[in-house]
Structure formats: structure tokens, C-alpha cells
Design a protein around this motif. Sequence first.
Motif, mmCIF file in Angstrom:
data_model
loop_
_atom_site.group_PDB
_atom_site.id
_atom_site.type_symbol
_atom_site.label_atom_id
_atom_site.label_comp_id
_atom_site.label_asym_id
_atom_site.label_seq_id
_atom_site.Cartn_x
_atom_site.Cartn_y
_atom_site.Cartn_z
ATOM 1 N N VAL A 116 0.850 -1.193 0.000
ATOM 2 C CA VAL A 116 0.000 0.000 0.000
ATOM 3 C C VAL A 116 0.884 1.241 0.000
ATOM 4 C CG1 VAL A 116 -1.899 1.201 1.110
ATOM 5 C CG2 VAL A 116 -1.724 -1.264 1.328
ATOM 6 N N ILE A 117 0.606 2.152 -0.897
ATOM 7 C CA ILE A 117 1.418 3.361 -1.029
ATOM 8 C C ILE A 117 0.723 4.587 -0.458
ATOM 9 C CG2 ILE A 117 2.698 4.842 -2.629
ATOM 10 C CD1 ILE A 117 3.677 1.936 -2.484
ATOM 11 N N ASN A 118 -0.574 4.739 -0.710
ATOM 12 C CA ASN A 118 -1.257 6.002 -0.429
ATOM 13 C C ASN A 118 -2.010 6.071 0.890
ATOM 14 O OD1 ASN A 118 -0.429 7.058 -2.924
ATOM 15 N ND2 ASN A 118 -2.131 6.053 -3.961
ATOM 16 N N ARG A 119 -2.362 4.906 1.466
ATOM 17 C CA ARG A 119 -3.116 4.955 2.726
ATOM 18 C C ARG A 119 -2.853 3.691 3.540
ATOM 19 N NH1 ARG A 119 -7.153 4.358 -1.232
ATOM 20 N NH2 ARG A 119 -7.439 6.605 -1.158
ATOM 21 N N ILE A 120 -3.297 3.702 4.765
ATOM 22 C CA ILE A 120 -3.132 2.551 5.647
ATOM 23 C C ILE A 120 -3.893 1.358 5.058
ATOM 24 C CG2 ILE A 120 -3.535 1.659 7.982
ATOM 25 C CD1 ILE A 120 -1.461 3.911 7.816
ATOM 26 N N PRO A 121 -3.312 0.161 5.093
ATOM 27 C CA PRO A 121 -4.014 -1.017 4.581
ATOM 28 C C PRO A 121 -5.376 -1.197 5.251
ATOM 29 C CG PRO A 121 -1.719 -1.543 5.044
ATOM 30 C CD PRO A 121 -1.967 -0.169 5.592
ATOM 31 N N GLY A 122 -6.359 -1.620 4.466
ATOM 32 C CA GLY A 122 -7.714 -1.752 4.983
ATOM 33 C C GLY A 122 -7.820 -2.655 6.190
ATOM 34 N N LEU A 123 -7.060 -3.762 6.220
ATOM 35 C CA LEU A 123 -7.140 -4.705 7.330
ATOM 36 C C LEU A 123 -6.581 -4.136 8.634
ATOM 37 C CD1 LEU A 123 -6.181 -8.090 5.619
ATOM 38 C CD2 LEU A 123 -8.453 -7.259 6.247
ATOM 39 N N LEU A 124 -5.879 -3.006 8.544
ATOM 40 C CA LEU A 124 -5.279 -2.414 9.738
ATOM 41 C C LEU A 124 -5.891 -1.056 10.093
ATOM 42 C CD1 LEU A 124 -1.475 -3.207 9.187
ATOM 43 C CD2 LEU A 124 -3.115 -4.419 10.639
ATOM 44 N N GLN A 125 -6.940 -0.664 9.397
ATOM 45 C CA GLN A 125 -7.521 0.648 9.649
ATOM 46 C C GLN A 125 -8.389 0.663 10.906
ATOM 47 O OE1 GLN A 125 -9.595 2.092 6.183
ATOM 48 N NE2 GLN A 125 -7.762 2.027 4.893
ATOM 49 N N THR A 126 -8.325 1.772 11.631
ATOM 50 C CA THR A 126 -9.219 1.980 12.768
ATOM 51 C C THR A 126 -10.558 2.497 12.243
ATOM 52 O OG1 THR A 126 -8.560 4.300 13.050
ATOM 53 C CG2 THR A 126 -7.255 2.620 14.232
ATOM 54 N N PRO A 127 -11.610 2.434 13.058
ATOM 55 C CA PRO A 127 -12.914 2.932 12.605
ATOM 56 C C PRO A 127 -12.879 4.393 12.164
ATOM 57 C CG PRO A 127 -13.161 1.621 14.593
ATOM 58 C CD PRO A 127 -11.693 1.799 14.389
ATOM 59 N N THR A 186 -6.645 11.142 15.264
ATOM 60 C CA THR A 186 -6.976 9.961 14.461
ATOM 61 C C THR A 186 -5.709 9.292 13.947
ATOM 62 O OG1 THR A 186 -9.102 10.894 13.792
ATOM 63 C CG2 THR A 186 -8.199 9.141 12.403
ATOM 64 N N SER A 187 -4.753 10.099 13.473
ATOM 65 C CA SER A 187 -3.499 9.555 12.954
ATOM 66 C C SER A 187 -2.699 8.859 14.037
ATOM 67 C CB SER A 187 -2.663 10.668 12.317
ATOM 68 O OG SER A 187 -3.306 11.191 11.178
ATOM 69 N N HIS A 192 -0.758 3.761 16.652
ATOM 70 C CA HIS A 192 -0.715 2.903 17.847
ATOM 71 C C HIS A 192 -1.426 1.575 17.588
ATOM 72 C CE1 HIS A 192 1.386 5.358 20.711
ATOM 73 N NE2 HIS A 192 0.562 6.394 20.560
ATOM 74 N N TRP A 193 -2.490 1.616 16.810
ATOM 75 C CA TRP A 193 -3.199 0.380 16.489
ATOM 76 C C TRP A 193 -2.294 -0.545 15.672
ATOM 77 C CZ3 TRP A 193 -6.980 -2.557 17.997
ATOM 78 C CH2 TRP A 193 -7.451 -3.564 17.160
ATOM 79 N N ILE A 194 -1.583 0.008 14.715
ATOM 80 C CA ILE A 194 -0.661 -0.804 13.918
ATOM 81 C C ILE A 194 0.400 -1.427 14.815
ATOM 82 C CG2 ILE A 194 1.109 -0.753 12.101
ATOM 83 C CD1 ILE A 194 -0.524 1.450 10.736
ATOM 84 N N LEU A 195 0.941 -0.645 15.730
ATOM 85 C CA LEU A 195 1.965 -1.167 16.643
ATOM 86 C C LEU A 195 1.414 -2.295 17.501
ATOM 87 C CD1 LEU A 195 3.713 2.146 17.763
ATOM 88 C CD2 LEU A 195 4.675 0.349 16.310
#
Length: 283
Positions: A116-127, A186-187, A192-195
Motif C-alpha cells: 500500500v502506497i497512499n493509505r493505511i491497509p484496509g485490514l489495519l484501519q481503525t474505525p 486519528t493519525s 498505535h493500532w498498527i503497533l
Amino acid sequence: MPPKRHLTARRVRLAAELRRLREATGMKAKEAAVLLGADSVQMSQIESGVAGVSAERVRRLAAHYACTDEALIEALVSMATDRTRGWWEEYRGVLPQVNLDVAETEHHAAFLREVVINRIPGLLQTPDYARAVFRYMRPELPESELTPRVDYRLRRRAVIEGAAPTPYETIVHEFALRVRVADRQTSLAQLHWILSQVEQNHVTVRVIPTDQDGFAGAGASMVYAGGPVQRLDTCLRDAPTGVVFVDAEAQLERLRTLLRRVEEASLDPMASRDFIHRLTKEL
């Protein structure tokens, strides 16, 4: 078997593989139809995915096509007989068919690798992150249509959660980690969610820094879904008309090569985790 009401990507893939097996022998469709005691119309429906095919017929066709790859045959039988009604069926008629196909593909994948280049991968996105992305990309959507899209994206996490999660590796560009689709809070929550996710053994995140030499992969975004055998791998790519499912072996081999090149340009998982941690401090 009667024609299928919903023509899913998985059903189309099964049909395509049966057609490829036949074409590899040089056999005409009408000749294969005779072997099944069917007619040309029925064979056409089977090879287009419009009509289902039984396990017995899959095995008969494989035998007539001189296919000796037992793992492939059993995988095709499994595809033909699978009656899974996954959570994504709840969104039929609510979201486009391609959304359901993506979820089903992820559900059946032996492993998932994503770039993924432009945004956080969908499976790792927060609400909140997911909602901000949809609001930006589809500002015309009313809340009644926005909410199901956000819910759907969050439910896709099922493949990397639960008792038997799918091995998942994603390579994400620094740009995606830094861009603020909403606000600072939000960012920060997203990072932190990814971590928290990379603490799981089956989740791997690699980062491509903006100052990395030798990376020209702006068009490298993809989801590579491993099949039960390599021949049944599938790659999902974004296109102007929507998600495209790539399954031709020549194209898959090219995309596997691209994946290797992108991985070579990324930091290793430990360095990537440290990189994301430093970004949280900068925010």
C-alpha cells in the motif's frame, strides 16, 4: 446443477481453471461436454461459472484432461462444493458485489501479502480512519451508506483475528503513515493500532521510507492472496473501474517479482516497528 444466482469471483475462478485445463489438452468444449453427458450449452455455463459443477464432474474432467496434480484437483473440488455463507453475505444488496468478492477471497486465502502506497491497509484501519477515508473519497454518500462501508471494512479484520488467523504481511509507504486523513488524534490512534497488531506473530508490517533509494513503486499497490496451491493464487489490484482480480499465471509471476522488489526496498519488521514508533513521537 442449476445456474448460480450470484456469480462470484470465486465461482468464476473455478470455471476459468476448468477451461484452462481443457484448453491445455487442445480439446474442444463440445468434446468435453460429450464426456460429461452434457451439451455445449451446459459446458459453456460450467466454464463461465453460470452453472455449478459437482465434485464428481470436476474429477471426471480432470481425468479426461490428464491432470495428475492431486493437490490442484482437490482444491478445485473444494471450490466446487464449498457452501460457505460468510459474514459478507449480510452486505449483499447493500454493497457492490466486488466488496463481497474481496472478503471471500481473503477468507479463503492461505496467506495475504499487501503493498500500500497512499493509505493505511484496509485490514489495519481503525474505525475513525476508515470513516475519514470514505468521507473523503465519496463525499456524496449519506450516513446510511457510509456506515455499512465502514462496518464492512472493520469486519474484514476477521481473517487476522480469532483462533485461526491468516498469516498477513503488508508493506506500507511512509507517506501513508504520515498523511492525516482526518486529524492528529486519528493519525496517532491509527499508528498505535498498527503497533499493537505487529505484536501478533501472524501480522508483519514493513515500511518503505521516503528516502529509500531504488524504489519506484507508486503503482505497486496490491493484495496478493495465496491459494491452496500456487496455481490458485489471486492478486487484487486497484483500477479506474474498481478492483481487478488477476489470476493468469504469467501476470501472477510478474507480480510476485514486483513483490520481491518492493520488499527489498522496505525495512525489516523490527526496524519498521521502530520507525512507526518514532512517527508517534513526532505527532
